[in-house]
Enzyme design. Structure first.
Site: not given
Ligand code: PAF
Length: 280
Positions: A31-32, A35, A38, A62, A150, A177, A187
């Site tokens: 979803m952009g 970090h 991703h 969602q 995560k 991470v 994010s």
């Protein structure tokens, strides 16, 4: 040079050409607001596939009515540059209207599992995730798709959907991470104030304590969960949403911890809802 692909039609054309050339495709659904989490998925996909597609779509189905759909952080130019540096070949950026045109009616849901853990406070969330992932898999036809652990429940649900529906994609999970102080990268961490940010690593501190207890022979889920909740309670800024020890195979709560038990936590910290977990 990365190519931005704005429509499902154009993406499908490119995928058809890649398939004709027998080139393997890796997909990193996102979803952009990238970090390092991703980017680690993109690097792995780029190393394992001939072509890597990163989808960037803030999926409205969602998000619940009072959630952060409008506020979700966005920065397309920064994301394009970061995805290119991480080895992605295509950035697929469809709009809501393209993914859910007027009259859209079809949803995919992994029953039961979508109502456990995060599904209790976010009842429509996983139906939206599985629906959009199913659509992305149909458009991008990836050989492999990469997901961060995560969101362990998300990974387990997508993997279940793929197995149950005989989809031709391998779902690859990757380790969470973390920031230097242990906070899982997300994010949504940008929502934290300075004071909340300082408290945020307590979740990981609690999970690490749980791991140590388990390694020292403790298998009573109640005692292990109490150690985690006591640690989180060191800051009064947290409001615990849930803390559960569940089987990775069924997502049902367990009383005795076994190898492979998933301990998952969600807690509100100011405007952010943080999730984290450990698989023992
Ligand atoms: O994890 C996410 O960012 C989203 O849930 C996903 C998998 C891209 C679906 O919208």
């Amino acid at each position: 040079m990365i190519q931005r692909i704005p429509t499902p039609e154009k993406m499908k054309e490119i995928v058809s050409a890649l398939k004709c050339e027998r080139r393997s495709i890796g997909l990193v659904p996102t979803m952009g607001y990238f970090h390092e989490g991703h980017l680690s998925l993109m690097r792995r996909s780029s190393a394992e596939n001939d072509a890597t597609i990163v989808s960037l779509f803030v999926n409205p189905t969602q998000f619940g009515a009072n959630e952060d759909l409008e506020k979700y952080p966005r920065d397309l130019d920064r994301d394009t540059k970061l995805a290119e540096e991480a080895g992605a070949d295509y950035l697929f950026t469809p709009t809501n209207e393209m993914m859910y045109p007027e009259g859209y009616k079809t949803y995919v849901k992994v029953v039961d599992w979508s109502g456990f853990l995060c599904g209790v406070s976010r009842p429509i969330h996983f139906r939206g995730v599985t629906t959009v992932c199913c659509k992305l898999f149909n458009i991008c036809m990836p050989d492999r798709a990469y997901f961060g652990l995560k969101d362990a429940q998300q990974y387990l649900i997508i993997d279940k959907m793929v197995r149950d529906l005989n989809m031709n994609v391998e779902i690859i999970p990757m380790q969470t991470v973390r920031e230097a102080d242990g906070l899982a990268m997300s994010s949504r961490n940008v929502y934290l104030t300075d004071e909340e940010r300082k408290a945020a690593p307590l979740i990981q501190k609690g999970l690490t304590k749980a791991l140590k207890m388990y390694e020292n022979g403790e298998t009573d889920a109640k005692k292990v969960k109490a150690a985690i909740s006591d640690t989180i309670a060191e800051s009064q800024l947290f409001k615990l949403d849930y803390l559960e020890a569940v089987s990775k195979e069924t997502l049902c709560p367990v009383e005795g911890i076994l190898p492979g038990t998933l301990i998952a936590v969600a807690a509100y910290l100011g405007k952010a809802r943080l999730i984290d977990n450990i698989i023992l």
